[in-house]
Design an enzyme around this catalytic site. Structure first.
Site, PDB file in Angstrom:
ATOM      1  N   LYS A  45       3.424  12.759   3.731  1.00  0.00           N
ATOM      2  CA  LYS A  45       3.747  11.586   2.923  1.00  0.00           C
ATOM      3  C   LYS A  45       4.777  11.993   1.869  1.00  0.00           C
ATOM      4  O   LYS A  45       4.656  13.053   1.250  1.00  0.00           O
ATOM      5  CB  LYS A  45       2.472  11.063   2.255  1.00  0.00           C
ATOM      6  CG  LYS A  45       2.632   9.789   1.455  1.00  0.00           C
ATOM      7  CD  LYS A  45       1.260   9.350   0.914  1.00  0.00           C
ATOM      8  CE  LYS A  45       1.335   8.087   0.084  1.00  0.00           C
ATOM      9  NZ  LYS A  45       0.000   7.672  -0.421  1.00  0.00           N
TER      10      LYS A  45
ATOM     11  N   SER B 106      -1.295   3.245   0.496  1.00  0.00           N
ATOM     12  CA  SER B 106       0.125   3.479   0.413  1.00  0.00           C
ATOM     13  C   SER B 106       0.645   4.443   1.476  1.00  0.00           C
ATOM     14  O   SER B 106       1.857   4.540   1.701  1.00  0.00           O
ATOM     15  CB  SER B 106       0.479   4.036  -0.973  1.00  0.00           C
ATOM     16  OG  SER B 106      -0.207   5.262  -1.225  1.00  0.00           O
TER      17      SER B 106
ATOM     18  N   SER C 106      -5.789   4.731  -0.386  1.00  0.00           N
ATOM     19  CA  SER C 106      -4.571   4.894   0.418  1.00  0.00           C
ATOM     20  C   SER C 106      -4.734   5.830   1.591  1.00  0.00           C
ATOM     21  O   SER C 106      -3.879   5.858   2.482  1.00  0.00           O
ATOM     22  CB  SER C 106      -3.425   5.387  -0.481  1.00  0.00           C
ATOM     23  OG  SER C 106      -3.121   4.436  -1.470  1.00  0.00           O
TER      24      SER C 106
END
Length: 609
Positions: A86, A160, A184
């Site tokens: 990420k 996210s 997330s």
């Protein structure tokens, strides 16, 4: 996807054990991702040269081991396995954007988690998209595009950690790193039929992670199977002196065979997800567990603190300079969320802390009534149209069963649980008290095997007879011990460590303060390590985590002139490690120039061949 294409960790190991070369397998995987993966899932893919550099280093290690991967897997359990990161987590030399181009910087070192994964042989394949500054549960607040669920292009991917979940669900990578503050690492797993492992806060290092709420952030793992997620956790977990919030505590290995599972007495669910939730409840009963309906109102009140209380100020603290100078650089919804921090005072922050501490104390009583909680991972699955109509409301609803977990310091594991009548994944999440990560993984393994759902968005069935993981999350206290000679992986005395349940933490070097000697007359041959005032070098060592209950019996096996003392590693850490009494070195051969015992032994074999 073709049945022969590696998906899980076991698949990748099998391919390499069968003779596949990292350079060829990884180049093919990168080319596939470049050609077929949705571009909005990625912010930056690794270049062919970057992948080949990583593959080449692994091939060199394999060649040095004589081409036999089996013993090398103790040191490199993730040998050649591709993963995604990420893009709020640092990879050395690669820009970190947090989905905000104006914020981008290029770190000089890997994040703590990435460093441990790469040291275990994993190969990063790219940086994935996210809700800007990890502020959101929808995955759509990014200037790099809006990833969609792998099951319905009209619906959000979850966030996210959007790109990471999509990449894993498609089988583009074996696993991916996300972060989890409000859910997330769980909501995107639920929307893509994959596993999302959210560790106990502090179990995994957050160094090199752009903070959302620094006191709550967790690096999470997405994988196709619980076994894979747990093994990745086992590689990453542990204390990190560079992370002020690091607090690693091993927990129980398993929960009772028959569980008391707390479930919401009045679940908050969309009508489309009610039938799937009832099926999950039935599955829990079929596995022999007892369901205990609970009033979740106290947990929902805790959840409100995350965005409705002063914790939003932590998000403001992370980006204040950019927000003040370039507010236009922010996604409008992200900016609206973060600027809510300006409503709170220092007094409000302390009041929030008092409220949370009282809730933490009260919530501890829950674990006297139940062993774990089971909740829907999310109440429903919004479409992009619904999100556009209500950007904040649709997002907030997704945090119904996630927002309170990190505030209370608990662990969680999101799992596939079936599909709705619309064909959408309907995940569930098991939640446990702090440090039950290994036990939750054991529970999740049984759940996933019982349901036998397809892996992610692939057509591959859940493996029923996968080989056991090479590593498992720690369940007891250990002492790190650095070994330098016959106890190294593949060496004659390594069994003295493995038979005591010791696990390899890392292969590294000492500080350049030591000299290495081959001791005469020792069987099997052993080295002696001595710290010197000048003329020292960095010597290759391995650090093994030895269960405390076995340290005494291990010490009893160490013959003179060897012993355990304090050893300084290359990064400045000091651990217990093998040293040698000075008098025994007078007749020993100085082999420092080989850089380590393994290289010296290999040179002797080559000389005698």
């Amino acid at each position: 996807m073709n049945e022969q294409v590696p998906l899980t960790l076991a698949d990748w190991r099998a391919a390499y054990l069968a003779g596949a070369r990292p350079a060829e397998l990884l180049a093919a995987r990168l080319a596939h991702v470049q050609a077929h993966s949705p571009r909005e899932a990625w912010i930056r893919l690794a270049t062919p040269d970057e992948v080949q550099a990583q593959a080449g280093a692994l091939q060199a290690r394999l060649d040095a081991a004589g081409g036999d991967l089996t013993p090398l897997l103790a040191e490199l359990p993730l040998f050649g396995v591709p993963f995604a990161v990420k893009d709020n987590i640092d990879v050395a030399g690669v820009p970190t954007t947090a989905a905000c181009p104006a914020f981008a910087y290029t770190p000089g070192t890997d994040a703590g988690t990435v460093a441990r994964l790469r040291a275990a042989g994993a190969v990063w394949l790219g940086k994935t998209n996210l809700d800007q500054f990890a502020t959101g549960l929808v995955g759509a607040r990014s200037p790099y595009g809006q990833p969609a669920s792998t099951f319905d292009a009209s619906r959000v991917s979850g966030g996210s950690s959007s790109g990471s979940a999509v990449a894993v669900a498609r089988g583009d990578v074996a696993f991916a790193l996300g972060t989890d503050t409000a859910g997330s690492g769980r909501v995107p797993a639920g929307f893509n039929n994959i596993v999302g492992l959210k560790p106990t806060p502090g179990r995994v290092s957050s160094s090199g992670v752009v903070p959302a709420c620094r006191s709550l952030d967790c690096v999470s793992v997405f994988a196709l199977t619980v076994d894979d997620a747990a093994e990745v956790l086992a590689v990453m977990e542990g204390e990190d002196a560079t992370d002020a919030y690091s607090r690693f505590v091993p927990g129980p290995a398993q929960l009772p065979a028959t569980l008391r599972i707390g479930v919401p007495a009045q679940p908050v669910l969309d009508a489309t997800h009610e039938a799937a939730w009832q099926q999950a409840l039935a599955q829990a009963r079929a596995l022999g567990h007892t369901l205990v309906p609970l009033d979740f109102a106290p947990l929902h009140a805790v959840a409100e603190l995350l965005y409705g209380g002063p914790w939003v100020a932590e998000r403001h603290a992370a980006v204040q300079a950019l927000l003040d100078s370039q507010p236009e650089a922010f996604d409008p919804t992200v900016r609206a969320v973060i600027t809510q921090a300006l409503r709170f005072s220092a007094t409000d922050a302390f009041r929030g802390q008092y409220t949370l501490r009282a809730a933490q104390q009260a919530s501890a009583a829950w674990w006297q009534q139940v062993d774990v909680l089971m909740v829907p991972t999310s109440p429903g699955h919004p479409s992009f149209v619904q999100l556009q109509a209500d950007p904040i409301g649709a997002n907030s609803r997704l945090g119904t069963y996630t927002n309170f977990v990190n505030l209370l310091g608990w662990s969680a594991l999101a799992l596939p649980a079936g599909f709705t009548s619309q064909g959408l994944p309907a995940g569930i999440t098991f939640i446990g008290p702090a440090n039950t990560d290994a036990a939750l993984a054991r529970l999740g393994q049984g759940w996933q095997q019982a349901l036998a759902l397809p892996l992610g968005a692939t057509d591959r069935p859940c493996p029923a007879d996968a080989p056991p993981p090479l590593r498992a999350p720690a369940t007891e206290a250990t002492l790190p011990i650095a070994v330098v000679g016959a106890h190294l992986s593949g060496m004659p005395l390594n069994g003295q460590l493995t038979e005591r349940g010791a696990t390899l933490r890392e292969a590294t070097h000492t500080a350049p303060l030591y000299r290495l000697f081959a001791l005469p007359g020792t069987v099997p041959p052993k080295p002696g390590l001595q710290r010197v005032a000048e003329g020292g070098a960095a010597i290759a060592v391995e650090v093994w985590d030895v269960p405390l209950r076995h340290v005494g019996s291990f010490l009893a096996l160490i013959p003179p002139p060897l012993g355990l003392g304090s050893l300084q590693l290359a990064d400045g850490r000091v651990v217990h490690g093998f040293i040698c009494e000075g008098h025994a070195l007078a007749a020993a051969t100085d082999v420092t120039h080989f850089g380590g015992w393994r290289a010296y032994v290999a040179a002797l074999k080559a000389r005698s061949a």
